[in-house]
Design a protein around this motif. Structure first.
Motif, PDB file in Angstrom:
ATOM      1  N   PRO A  31      31.682  29.092  29.130  1.00  0.00           N
ATOM      2  CA  PRO A  31      31.307  30.453  29.517  1.00  0.00           C
ATOM      3  C   PRO A  31      31.457  30.737  31.001  1.00  0.00           C
ATOM      4  O   PRO A  31      31.587  29.834  31.817  1.00  0.00           O
ATOM      5  N   TYR A  32      31.438  32.018  31.337  1.00  0.00           N
ATOM      6  CA  TYR A  32      31.189  32.474  32.688  1.00  0.00           C
ATOM      7  C   TYR A  32      29.696  32.819  32.729  1.00  0.00           C
ATOM      8  O   TYR A  32      29.188  33.486  31.828  1.00  0.00           O
ATOM      9  N   LEU A  33      29.009  32.380  33.754  1.00  0.00           N
ATOM     10  CA  LEU A  33      27.562  32.568  33.839  1.00  0.00           C
ATOM     11  C   LEU A  33      27.182  33.268  35.132  1.00  0.00           C
ATOM     12  O   LEU A  33      27.802  33.051  36.174  1.00  0.00           O
ATOM     13  N   PHE A  34      26.147  34.073  35.045  1.00  0.00           N
ATOM     14  CA  PHE A  34      25.739  34.897  36.183  1.00  0.00           C
ATOM     15  C   PHE A  34      24.222  34.940  36.285  1.00  0.00           C
ATOM     16  O   PHE A  34      23.505  34.803  35.303  1.00  0.00           O
ATOM     17  N   TRP A  35      23.752  35.154  37.495  1.00  0.00           N
ATOM     18  CA  TRP A  35      22.392  35.589  37.731  1.00  0.00           C
ATOM     19  C   TRP A  35      22.453  36.895  38.521  1.00  0.00           C
ATOM     20  O   TRP A  35      23.135  36.976  39.542  1.00  0.00           O
ATOM     21  N   TYR A  50      29.000  31.448  38.057  1.00  0.00           N
ATOM     22  CA  TYR A  50      29.764  30.248  37.771  1.00  0.00           C
ATOM     23  C   TYR A  50      30.935  30.640  36.892  1.00  0.00           C
ATOM     24  O   TYR A  50      30.759  31.282  35.849  1.00  0.00           O
ATOM     25  N   THR A  51      32.130  30.237  37.305  1.00  0.00           N
ATOM     26  CA  THR A  51      33.313  30.474  36.470  1.00  0.00           C
ATOM     27  C   THR A  51      33.928  29.130  36.098  1.00  0.00           C
ATOM     28  O   THR A  51      33.866  28.698  34.955  1.00  0.00           O
ATOM     29  N   PHE A  74      21.659  26.969  32.822  1.00  0.00           N
ATOM     30  CA  PHE A  74      22.110  27.521  34.108  1.00  0.00           C
ATOM     31  C   PHE A  74      20.866  28.010  34.835  1.00  0.00           C
ATOM     32  O   PHE A  74      20.672  29.192  35.058  1.00  0.00           O
ATOM     33  N   HIS A  75      20.012  27.062  35.222  1.00  0.00           N
ATOM     34  CA  HIS A  75      18.739  27.413  35.837  1.00  0.00           C
ATOM     35  C   HIS A  75      18.919  27.840  37.287  1.00  0.00           C
ATOM     36  O   HIS A  75      19.731  27.274  38.024  1.00  0.00           O
ATOM     37  N   SER A  94      29.352  35.577  29.881  1.00  0.00           N
ATOM     38  CA  SER A  94      30.562  36.281  29.494  1.00  0.00           C
ATOM     39  C   SER A  94      31.557  35.229  29.006  1.00  0.00           C
ATOM     40  O   SER A  94      31.577  34.113  29.515  1.00  0.00           O
ATOM     41  N   LEU A  95      32.366  35.600  28.016  1.00  0.00           N
ATOM     42  CA  LEU A  95      33.298  34.611  27.463  1.00  0.00           C
ATOM     43  C   LEU A  95      34.468  34.339  28.395  1.00  0.00           C
ATOM     44  O   LEU A  95      34.983  33.241  28.442  1.00  0.00           O
TER      45      LEU A  95
END
Lengths: 113, 115
Positions: A31-35, A50-51, A74-75, A94-95
C-alpha cells in the motif's frame, strides 16, 4: 478491498511525553500509507507518507511513522508532545499513486499540561 | 493566498431546500474531490473529477450532483436536503501532471446543518 483501523478514538499524553498513535491496514497489494492531521475547524493537512523505499518516514512538526509489513502497521510517533499537537489524526491507505484514499476513523490527540 | 477555498464556511438550511457549495483551487491541479465528514469524524469520499471528467462516484444519493465548469472548480449541489445530510463537506485537490494523485490538499470545510 483496503481498509484502515486506528486503535483508540482518543489518546491523551502529557506535554513532553512520547506520542504514539496506532494504525493498522489491510491491503491486497503493497500500500501507499499516509497520516493526515486536522486542527480544529480546519481541513486535513498531510503529515507524512510512505510509498516505497525507506520504511521509517519523517514528516512535519517532528512526527515520524514506520511501515512494518509483517505487522501491517504504520504507527505515528513523536518523541516529545507539544500543546500545539492537539488535533485529530487520520491514517489513510491507497492502493497506488492514482487510487482513491481510504481514511481511518481518526484519533483525537489531547495534550495534558 | 488560500490554495483550496470553499464557500460558504457555514450553511444552515431547512429540510427540503436545495443548496450549493463551491470549491476553487489555485494550485493548477488536475483532480478535485468532495468528501463528507460525519459527526463521528468519519471521512468518506463522495466524488472525484479529473480535468472536468467524473472518475470516482461512490454510493451517494443522486440528490448530490457535482459540477465542474473547469479544472479549477468543483461545485456540489444538493437537492431536497435531509437531516442526515448534516455534516462537514471537504473539497480537496491533487496531482500536478506526473505527481501522485493520492497526495491531496484540503479546503477548510463547509459545515452544513439541516434543520
Amino acid at each position: 478491498a483496503q481498509s484502515v483501523t486506528q486503535l483508540g478514538s482518543h489518546v491523551s499524553v502529557s506535554e513532553g511525553a512520547l506520542v504514539l498513535l496506532r494504525c493498522n491496514y489491510s491491503s491486497s497489494v503493497p500500500p501507499y500509507l499516509f497520516w493526515y492531521v486536522q486542527y480544529p475547524n480546519q481541513g486535513l493537512q498531510l503529515l507524512l507518507k510512505y510509498t516505497t523505499g525507506a520504511t521509517l518516514v519523517k514528516g512535519i512538526n517532528g512526527f515520524e511513522a514506520e511501515f512494518k509489513k509483517s505487522e501491517t502497521s504504520f504507527h505515528l510517533t513523536k518523541p516529545s508532545a507539544h500543546m500545539s499537537d492537539a488535533a485529530e489524526y487520520f491514517c489513510a491507505v491507497s492502493l497506488n499513486r492514482d487510487d482513491k484514499i481510504i481514511f481511518g476513523k481518526g484519533t483525537r490527540l489531547h495534550i495534558l499540561p | 493566498d488560500t490554495a483550496v477555498s470553499q464557500t460558504p464556511k457555514y450553511l444552515v438550511t431547512q429540510m427540503g431546500n436545495d443548496k450549493s457549495i463551491k470549491c476553487e483551487q489555485n494550485l493548477g491541479h488536475d483532480t478535485m474531490y468532495w468528501y463528507k465528514q460525519d459527526s463521528k469524524k468519519f471521512l468518506k469520499i463522495m466524488f472525484s473529477y479529473n480535468n472536468k471528467e467524473l472518475i470516482i462516484n461512490e454510493t451517494v444519493p443522486n440528490r448530490f450532483s457535482p459540477k465542474s465548469p473547469d479544472k479549477a472548480h468543483l461545485n456540489l449541489h444538493i437537492n431536497s436536503l435531509e437531516l442526515g445530510d448534516s455534516a462537514v463537506y471537504f473539497c480537496a485537490s491533487s496531482q500536478v501532471s506526473g505527481a501522485p494523485r493520492n497526495i491531496q490538499y484540503f479546503g477548510a470545510g463547509t459545515r452544513l446543518s439541516v434543520l
